[in-house]
Design a protein around this motif. Structure first.
Motif, short mmCIF file in Angstrom:
data_model
loop_
_atom_site.label_atom_id
_atom_site.label_comp_id
_atom_site.label_asym_id
_atom_site.label_seq_id
_atom_site.Cartn_x
_atom_site.Cartn_y
_atom_site.Cartn_z
N ALA A 1 1.02 -1.18 -0.04
CA ALA A 1 -0.13 0.04 -0.14
C ALA A 1 0.83 1.23 -0.15
O ALA A 1 2.03 1.12 0.48
CB ALA A 1 -0.97 0.17 1.45
N PHE A 2 0.58 2.20 -0.53
CA PHE A 2 1.24 3.53 -0.70
C PHE A 2 0.38 4.66 -0.48
O PHE A 2 0.11 5.62 -1.69
CB PHE A 2 1.82 3.39 -2.15
CG PHE A 2 3.04 4.39 -2.26
CD1 PHE A 2 3.65 5.13 -1.11
CD2 PHE A 2 4.22 4.05 -3.14
CE1 PHE A 2 4.80 5.93 -1.27
CE2 PHE A 2 5.44 4.82 -3.33
CZ PHE A 2 5.70 5.67 -2.23
N PRO A 3 -0.20 4.97 0.57
CA PRO A 3 -0.76 6.30 0.78
C PRO A 3 0.10 7.55 0.78
O PRO A 3 1.14 7.32 0.81
CB PRO A 3 -1.37 6.05 2.17
CG PRO A 3 -0.53 5.32 3.09
CD PRO A 3 0.13 4.12 1.85
N SER A 4 -0.50 8.42 0.39
CA SER A 4 0.24 9.96 -0.17
C SER A 4 0.57 10.45 1.10
O SER A 4 1.22 11.58 1.06
CB SER A 4 -0.64 10.64 -0.99
OG SER A 4 -0.70 10.10 -2.34
N GLY A 5 0.16 10.08 2.17
CA GLY A 5 0.58 11.10 3.37
C GLY A 5 0.50 10.08 4.73
O GLY A 5 0.18 8.93 4.94
N GLN A 6 0.99 11.00 5.72
CA GLN A 6 1.18 10.13 7.16
C GLN A 6 -0.06 9.83 7.75
O GLN A 6 0.02 8.51 8.22
CB GLN A 6 2.21 11.19 7.94
CG GLN A 6 2.89 10.54 8.97
CD GLN A 6 3.95 9.62 8.78
OE1 GLN A 6 4.81 10.52 8.17
NE2 GLN A 6 4.27 8.75 9.22
N PRO A 7 -1.03 10.65 7.76
CA PRO A 7 -2.22 10.30 8.67
C PRO A 7 -2.81 8.88 8.13
O PRO A 7 -2.95 8.02 8.99
CB PRO A 7 -3.28 11.39 8.37
CG PRO A 7 -2.62 12.41 7.91
CD PRO A 7 -1.40 12.05 7.19
N ALA A 8 -2.99 8.37 6.78
CA ALA A 8 -3.45 7.08 6.58
C ALA A 8 -2.42 6.11 6.87
O ALA A 8 -2.78 4.92 7.00
CB ALA A 8 -3.82 7.34 4.89
N ALA A 9 -1.02 6.55 6.63
CA ALA A 9 0.01 5.29 6.77
C ALA A 9 -0.17 5.08 8.35
O ALA A 9 0.21 3.98 8.69
CB ALA A 9 1.34 6.10 6.27
N ASP A 10 -0.18 6.02 9.03
CA ASP A 10 -0.09 5.69 10.64
C ASP A 10 -1.41 4.85 10.96
O ASP A 10 -1.26 4.09 11.70
CB ASP A 10 -0.24 7.20 11.23
CG ASP A 10 1.06 7.94 11.36
OD1 ASP A 10 1.84 7.30 10.92
OD2 ASP A 10 0.96 9.18 11.79
N LEU A 11 -2.48 5.12 10.42
CA LEU A 11 -3.57 4.43 10.85
C LEU A 11 -3.38 3.06 10.30
O LEU A 11 -3.77 2.02 10.95
CB LEU A 11 -4.98 5.13 10.00
CG LEU A 11 -6.24 4.41 10.08
CD1 LEU A 11 -6.55 4.32 11.63
CD2 LEU A 11 -7.21 5.13 9.31
N ILE A 12 -2.94 2.79 9.00
CA ILE A 12 -2.46 1.11 8.55
C ILE A 12 -1.52 0.54 9.43
O ILE A 12 -1.90 -0.47 9.82
CB ILE A 12 -2.09 1.38 7.04
CG1 ILE A 12 -3.13 1.96 6.22
CG2 ILE A 12 -1.63 0.05 6.48
CD1 ILE A 12 -2.68 2.10 4.85
N ARG A 13 -0.64 1.16 9.72
CA ARG A 13 0.51 0.49 10.54
C ARG A 13 0.03 0.40 12.03
O ARG A 13 0.31 -0.73 12.51
CB ARG A 13 1.64 1.38 10.66
CG ARG A 13 2.49 1.50 9.20
CD ARG A 13 3.88 2.53 9.50
NE ARG A 13 3.46 3.92 9.69
CZ ARG A 13 4.27 4.55 9.93
NH1 ARG A 13 5.81 4.41 9.64
NH2 ARG A 13 4.10 6.00 10.27
N LYS A 14 -0.75 1.17 12.75
CA LYS A 14 -1.06 1.02 14.01
C LYS A 14 -2.39 -0.19 13.91
O LYS A 14 -2.03 -1.06 14.87
CB LYS A 14 -1.98 2.30 14.60
CG LYS A 14 -2.48 2.29 15.76
CD LYS A 14 -3.16 3.58 16.26
CE LYS A 14 -3.80 3.36 17.60
NZ LYS A 14 -4.19 4.77 17.93
#
Length: 402
Positions: free
Chosen positions: A111-124
Motif C-alpha cells: 500500500a502506498f498512501p500519499s500522507g502520514q495520517p493514512a499510513a499511521d492508521l494502517i500501521r497502527k
C-alpha cells in the motif's frame, strides 16, 4: 665502449622429417570445420542462456496520488530491467486505508498512501492485529497552491504574497501569508473586490481542493487551514475540532471539492476558469515545468506556485503488506540509482536520511534542466496536523465523510 663478442661456433643442425600436412586432407579439414561449428553453436547457446531474461514478476499495490510515479514509462522500463512489473489500483489515501484495514488486500503486495495520517492508521491497526507491515520512506513533496500570474500579483499588491527571485513578469514562486489569504475568504471578498487587473472574477478568494474524505492533499489542506485559524497550533480536543470545523468549513468547501486531483485541469487552457488557486503537490509543478522546458525551450511563466508560510511536508509511505515481493520492491525503490534519479526528475525530494528532506539534489537537478528554483528560506513555520482521530473528526464535520 662495448667489447667485441666472442667467436660463436654454431651447433650442428639436424634434419627432422616433417609429417604430412593436415589441411590438404579432406578428413582433417572437415574435422576442423565440424569442431568450429560445434564451438560456435555452443557459444551461441551459452550467450542465449546468459542473456535470456528471467520471468517477469507482477507486484500489485493500492495507492493514492503518487500512482503517477509507477505510471511513468521510464519507471516501468527501469523496473522491467529487474524483471518487475507493478500494477496499481488507484484510490484516495483515505480509501487506501479503508481497504487495507477492511482486509480487502489479499491481492495486494503493498500500500502506498500519499500522507502520514493514512499510513499511521494502517500501521497502527495492522500491528494491533499482528499483521505484517514494513514501511519505507522514499520521497516527500510539500502541499502548495498553484495559481496564475495575474492572481499571484494581485496578492502581492495586497501585501498577502511576496515574490521569490524574479520580477512581476517572470517570478515562478511566491510566499503566501496564509492567515491574510484566509482572511479574505472569511470576509467574503472576491477577486474583483481586491483589485485584480485584466480579468473579471466575482468569485470569493478561496483555494480549491479535492475532497477531504478521500484525498490526502485535501485532508492536509484542511489540517493546514485549521492550524492557521486556530492560532498556529493544532486542535487538541473534540470540542475544539468541532468549533474550528464550523469556522473553516466554508473556506474548504466553498469552491466544491472534486474527487480527483486538480493538477491535470490546472495545466489545461480551461484551468484558470475552473479555479485560479488550487491545492496541489510541489512535485507536480516541477515535473510540468521540466517537461515545458524540454518541449518548448522555456518554462511556463503564466503558471506559478504559492508556498504557504506554514509549510507542511507530506510524507508518502510505502508499506509492504507481505514478505517477498512487497519487501523486494520497497528495497529496490530505496536503493536503485536509476529509480532514485527518476524520482528527482519527477519533481520529488528524495529522502536519503530521515533528517534530510532531499531539497538540494532536487534543486540541483532543476537548475541543470533550466528550471528556476524557489529561494532558500529559513523562516517557514512547520505546520502540525492534529492527532489522527481529531483530523478525521475535522473532515467528518466539514464533509460528512462517514
Amino acid at each position: 665502449m662495448t667489447a667485441d663478442p666472442p667467436n660463436v661456433v654454431e651447433e650442428p643442425t639436424f634434419s627432422i622429417p616433417r609429417p604430412p600436412r593436415f589441411w590438404p586432407s579432406p578428413l582433417g579439414c572437415g574435422a576442423v570445420v565440424a569442431v568450429l561449428v560445434a564451438l560456435v553453436c555452443a557459444g551461441a547457446s551459452l550467450v542465449v542462456l546468459v542473456a535470456r531474461p528471467g520471468p517477469v514478476v507482477t507486484i500489485r499495490g493500492i495507492m493514492a496520488s503518487k500512482q503517477d510515479f509507477f505510471n511513468d514509462e521510464k519507471v516501468q522500463d527501469l523496473l522491467l530491467e529487474h524483471h518487475i512489473r507493478v500494477e496499481v489500483t488507484p484510490r484516495g489515501s483515505g480509501e487506501v486505508a479503508a481497504e487495507v484495514l477492511g482486509q480487502k488486500t489479499e491481492s495486494y503486495d503493498f500500500a502506498f498512501p500519499s500522507g502520514q495520517p493514512a499510513a499511521d492508521l494502517i500501521r497502527k491497526e495492522r500491528s494491533r492485529r499482528h499483521l505484517y507491515n514494513r514501511t519505507t520512506y522514499l520521497f516527500t513533496s510539500p502541499i502548495v497552491l498553484a495559481s496564475y500570474r495575474e492572481y499571484a500579483e494581485t496578492l502581492v499588491r495586497r501585501g498577502i504574497a511576496e515574490r521569490h527571485s524574479g520580477g512581476p513578469d517572470d517570478a515562478l514562486y511566491y510566499t503566501l501569508k496564509t492567515a491574510g489569504f484566509l482572511g479574505l475568504g472569511r470576509r467574503g471578498q472576491t477577486w474583483n473586490d481586491i483589485g485584480i487587473k485584466g480579468i473579471t472574477n466575482g468569485n470569493r478568494v478561496l483555494a480549491r481542493t479535492s475532497g477531504v474524505c478521500r484525498s490526502n492533499s485535501g485532508l492536509t489542506y484542511l489540517g493546514l487551514v485549521a492550524y492557521v485559524v486556530n492560532g498556529s497550533k493544532p486542535v487538541q480536543t473534540e470540542s475544539e475540532a468541532d468549533q474550528i470545523a464550523e469556522e473553516i468549513g466554508p473556506l474548504v468547501t466553498g469552491t466544491g471539492m472534486p474527487e480527483s486531483e486538480l493538477f491535470s485541469v490546472y495545466v489545461t487552457p480551461e484551468g484558470k476558469s475552473q479555479g485560479p488557486v488550487v491545492v496541489v503537490y510541489e512535485h507536480q509543478f516541477f515535473a510540468y515545468q521540466q517537461e515545458q522546458r524540454r518541449n518548448s525551450g522555456r518554462v511556463d511563466t503564466e503558471r506559478v506556485l504559492l508556498y504557504p508560510e506554514q509549510e507542511f511536508q507530506t510524507d508518502p509511505v510505502y508499506i509492504s503488506l507481505r514478505r517477498g515481493n512487497g519487501d523486494r520492491l520497497g528495497q529496490l525503490l530505496r536503493t536503485d540509482p536509476g529509480l532514485r534519479r527518476r524520482m528527482l526528475e519527477l519533481g520529488f525530494r528524495v529522502v536519503e536520511h530521515p533528517s534530510d528532506p532531499g531539497t538540494k539534489p532536487l534543486y540541483g537537478l532543476l537548475e541543470d534542466n533550466g528550471v528556476p528554483v524557489p529561494d532558500e528560506r529559513t523562516d517557514y513555520t512547520r505546520a502540525e496536523l492534529p492527532k489522527l482521530d481529531l483530523l478525521q473528526r475535522l473532515a467528518d464535520r466539514v464533509d460528512e465523510c462517514r
